[in-house]
Design an enzyme around this catalytic site. Structure first.
Site: not given
Lengths: 354, 354
Positions: A11, A13, A148, A219, A223
């Protein structure tokens, strides 16, 4: 299509906004929501307004939309913000504390058509392991995530047979990207008999900065060429803020390990190698630093080379672009599940057979 | 998905190109094709190359891509062009003359998963009447058309119950527009909790002029304010050429009676009144006079107003934009049919539950 009941795991965003946006969609009834502290379950449908209002401020770190308050305090690995006595979802009158909220959901699984895993900022095998629990617990239905990472798809694929035996239709990567944008690429590809390049370029402006978007920023940092998911997870908040400062708040990404490539290949649109994903994250402005654009280049049956494009208006926030597609793909997953199609599916595979 | 067999009714431009493009698609096997002169049927799959080569020049008027030749002669209402002895599809070694080609297809219906009705330039109740024949003939499977007229949807809807009883899944309007572009609108709408306006604006440049595009030009003229489908059908070729000349070869259309509006309302994307369709047809140039664009305006869950856009490159011909989507929607229709979902569906309804 008949009524669909769904549960939200997490719970933060994304979970909160999914509950909110589902109220604008026909035929979707949220019947359960949980976080690590407890579970709210009502087979007749949760009172979403009460749940959201009661837990405001008691939320996970993932892309909050409700802004930080001075009273919010970060705690523990997940950076739960809290005000009031009860932790997380338990601040809602509909929720009860639980030692094992996931088991609560599994125990009520026969009344739940679909489970949205809104848990993007845990370690990358977390969702596959949650899926294992649902398999072991005898759940049959749809599971859907908004991840992703290409490698998570592989880990889910390893479980295809178990999903098929158990009657689980697992939809992976169903958020803004890869979900929304690979769907757009699959659509745009329809002018062509061969797709030669798909370029996905996103812009995100995080209105409320790092403080309210820890999970997403962490996150994304994973990358960058000098980091990976493990080293990014070990960064302290101060180190992340230092990285942001070093980039003046605007971080550009190229050739990301984003699941878009494998998902488009799975759907038969193009080779994974023909897909490139990059973007620009501005942590200090609510303006998008670049317009999110999907460009699909290919050759037509009559020998022309051309590029079709899909653009999201800069005024559409990342948050707005996650939840509509996720709920659409959730519905598509339920349709597949009811037709007896089990296993792992990417969003573009749920497009009309393109 | 398992192999899909399909038939094409009509071997004019759209029918021919569908056969051609299907060779680029996985899991699609054309097993039958017919025109008013005869039928080619082979349950193991037609030899598309032979059929297209043998019948080149013997085709219906609808948007030919192979260019006119001096030897081509228009004949009859449909303006069939012909060279060689055999008429239409019968010029192929795979075809046989037939008094009732549609009945031939129906008689082989148990081996045909889907029937594409590539018959756009007949009177507007022609396709509903063909559907009646398939119902009466006991066909069960998918029927799909590439029509544009809102009123045809209503006529098909009147047959919903018969389709449901018979096990027919009828997909209507599955070509470039409304098919491709309403699919794009349904996708682009996913940023929004409410869609306030959908604007579809197309550009078509007909490379080979009126001579090779009689059906399309006549149908488009019917959308001009001073004409309707009946009065346009009664125009002589000379009258049509006079209309084209009066517009200097470039005809603009506004507020067209295009099925996009009703199809988007059916799919729950917006009200039909919020959809506007217009375009520009240039009969004398192979350049598109305007870029085909779908603009979807709405409000996001967080209260922003925004417009997402989808654009087809000017280098993609109308022809290229019809057949890819049509075959994709055909596959989606077969999936629905196999899941026991019968009745009338618009393309946007086949998108992932959006």
């Amino acid at each position: 299509m008949d009524e669909i009941t769904f549960a939200v795991l997490g719970t933060g965003g994304i979970g909160r906004r999914t509950l909110e946006v589902s109220q604008h969609k026909d035929a979707l009834t949220p019947v359960a929501a949980c976080d690590r502290h407890g579970t709210a379950i009502d087979a007749d449908g949760l009172d979403v307004d009460e749940l959201l209002a009661a837990t405001e401020g008691n939320i996970d770190s993932e892309v909050a939309t409700d802004g930080g308050t001075g009273a919010a305090a970060a705690e523990g690995e997940g950076g739960i913000k809290q005000h009031g006595e009860d932790r997380g979802v338990v601040a809602s009158a509909q929720a009860r504390p639980s030692e094992d909220p996931i088991q609560d959901i599994i125990d009520h699984g026969d009344r739940i058509d679909a489970v949205l895993l809104a848990l993007p900022n845990y370690e990358h095998d977390f969702i596959p392991r949650v899926a294992d629990r649902f398999v072991e617990g005898g759940y049959s239905g749809v599971m859907i995530d908004v991840l992703k990472r290409s490698r998570v798809i592989d880990m889910l694929d390893d479980r295809s047979e178990a999903f098929e035996e158990q009657g689980i239709t697992f939809v992976c990567g169903a958020g803004a990207t890869p979900g929304f944008l690979t769907g757009a690429a699959a659509l745009a590809a329809q002018s062509f008999v061969e797709v030669t390049d798909v370029d996905i370029h996103w812009g995100v402006g995080l209105k409320s900065g790092y403080e309210d978007n820890r999970g997403t920023v962490r996150e994304d940092i994973a990358h960058l060429p000098e980091y990976d998911i493990e080293t990014a997870r070990d960064l302290t908040d101060e180190e992340i803020e230092a990285i942001i400062d070093a980039h003046d708040g605007v971080i550009e990404f190229e050739d990301m390990e984003h699941a878009d490539d494998v998902l488009l290949e799975r759907a038969g649109i193009c080779d994974a190698d023909d897909v490139s994903v990059g973007g620009v994250l501005d942590v200090e402005s609510d303006e998008k630093p670049t317009t999110t654009t999907v460009s699909v280049m290919g050759t037509t049956f009559d020998g022309e080379t051309a590029t079709n494009t899909f653009q999201l208006d800069d005024a559409t926030s990342m948050e707005a672009n996650v939840n509509g597609p996720a709920l659409g793909y959730l519905k598509a997953g339920v349709r597949r599940n009811r037709a007896g199609e089990y296993g792992v599916f990417g969003p573009a595979e749920l497009m009309p057979g393109f």
